[in-house]
Design a protein around this motif. Structure first.
Motif, mmCIF file in Angstrom:
data_model
loop_
_atom_site.group_PDB
_atom_site.id
_atom_site.type_symbol
_atom_site.label_atom_id
_atom_site.label_comp_id
_atom_site.label_asym_id
_atom_site.label_seq_id
_atom_site.Cartn_x
_atom_site.Cartn_y
_atom_site.Cartn_z
ATOM 1 N N THR A 17 0.815 -1.207 0.000
ATOM 2 C CA THR A 17 0.000 0.000 0.000
ATOM 3 C C THR A 17 0.855 1.266 0.000
ATOM 4 O OG1 THR A 17 -1.729 1.222 1.184
ATOM 5 C CG2 THR A 17 -0.201 -0.062 2.533
ATOM 6 N N ASP A 20 -0.156 4.846 3.480
ATOM 7 C CA ASP A 20 0.410 5.317 4.743
ATOM 8 C C ASP A 20 1.755 6.004 4.539
ATOM 9 O OD1 ASP A 20 -1.696 4.172 6.176
ATOM 10 O OD2 ASP A 20 -0.675 2.243 6.257
ATOM 11 N N HIS A 21 1.946 7.118 5.177
ATOM 12 C CA HIS A 21 3.258 7.761 5.341
ATOM 13 C C HIS A 21 3.936 8.216 4.052
ATOM 14 C CE1 HIS A 21 2.630 5.993 9.253
ATOM 15 N NE2 HIS A 21 2.746 4.776 8.746
ATOM 16 N N THR A 25 4.543 0.448 1.391
ATOM 17 C CA THR A 25 4.851 -0.449 2.497
ATOM 18 C C THR A 25 4.169 -1.790 2.278
ATOM 19 O OG1 THR A 25 2.982 0.415 3.767
ATOM 20 C CG2 THR A 25 5.118 1.404 4.200
ATOM 21 N N TYR A 27 2.518 -5.360 4.260
ATOM 22 C CA TYR A 27 1.952 -5.892 5.496
ATOM 23 C C TYR A 27 1.625 -7.363 5.301
ATOM 24 C CZ TYR A 27 1.298 -1.090 7.055
ATOM 25 O OH TYR A 27 1.509 0.204 7.431
ATOM 26 N N THR A 29 -0.653 -10.134 7.519
ATOM 27 C CA THR A 29 -1.540 -10.336 8.657
ATOM 28 C C THR A 29 -1.590 -11.823 8.968
ATOM 29 O OG1 THR A 29 -2.870 -8.465 7.913
ATOM 30 C CG2 THR A 29 -3.845 -9.884 9.584
ATOM 31 N N CYS A 40 0.425 -8.536 12.971
ATOM 32 C CA CYS A 40 0.768 -7.927 11.694
ATOM 33 C C CYS A 40 2.274 -7.723 11.629
ATOM 34 C CB CYS A 40 0.048 -6.597 11.539
ATOM 35 S SG CYS A 40 0.301 -5.852 9.917
ATOM 36 N N GLY A 42 4.950 -5.784 9.258
ATOM 37 C CA GLY A 42 5.042 -4.854 8.143
ATOM 38 C C GLY A 42 5.104 -3.413 8.552
ATOM 39 N N GLY A 43 4.774 -2.568 7.585
ATOM 40 C CA GLY A 43 4.888 -1.142 7.777
ATOM 41 C C GLY A 43 6.266 -0.632 7.398
ATOM 42 N N TYR A 44 7.110 -1.511 6.864
ATOM 43 C CA TYR A 44 8.455 -1.116 6.463
ATOM 44 C C TYR A 44 8.413 -0.486 5.073
ATOM 45 C CZ TYR A 44 9.878 -4.027 10.352
ATOM 46 O OH TYR A 44 10.029 -4.575 11.597
ATOM 47 N N ALA A 45 9.087 0.640 4.912
ATOM 48 C CA ALA A 45 9.085 1.355 3.643
ATOM 49 C C ALA A 45 9.921 0.613 2.605
ATOM 50 C CB ALA A 45 9.634 2.764 3.834
ATOM 51 N N GLY A 96 5.772 -5.693 18.792
ATOM 52 C CA GLY A 96 5.494 -6.051 17.410
ATOM 53 C C GLY A 96 6.117 -7.380 17.037
#
Length: 133
Positions: A17, A20-21, A25, A27, A29, A40, A42-45, A96
């Motif tokens: 996606t 975000d930010h 990134t 993710y 799940t 979850c 992820g969230g890593y650029a 996390g």
């Protein structure tokens, strides 16, 4: 109290996606087996840019992390991660998820160590993961 836990889980969803930010990134799940707990990873650029941007800049380290996850789990496509049973390592109660392990091969990837050290030695094989099954 901060306790490191290792639990079996099933990957229920994967996504990429730019929502975000201002970066692309990823993710993953997961749902713990025999539990209603979800996690979850992820969230890593993996890119600098956003929907409608003029410039995009990919992150080699972010793409490598995705490839290492796929290799660890044993799939050739990102979408094939869904449905795979793995072991997950995370700090309880609020930490996390930072590690994913292939149950069959015991190959493990610690994404937190990978990004913190920025080295290519975060993939390892350990036998203690099978003891939690």
């Amino acid at each position: 109290m901060n306790i490191y836990s290792i639990k079996p889980a099933i990957i229920t969803n994967v996504s990429l996606t730019m929502a975000d930010h201002g970066t692309l990134t990823f993710y993953i799940t997961l749902k713990e087996c025999n539990s209603s707990e979800n996690h979850c990873l992820g969230g890593y650029a993996i890119d600098k840019g956003y929907l409608g941007a003029d410039n995009f800049e990919g992150s080699a380290i972010g793409l490598e992390a995705m490839m290492r996850i796929m290799d660890t789990v044993g799939v050739a496509t990102w979408e094939d991660l869904v449905g795979k049973k793995v072991l997950i390592g995370f700090h309880e109660p609020y930490g996390g998820m930072e590690e994913i392990t292939n149950i069959e091969t015991e190959k493990s990837f610690n994404i937190q160590n990978f990004f913190n050290s920025n080295t290519k030695v975060a993939t390892q094989t350990t036998s203690f993961f099978t003891d939690v099954l």
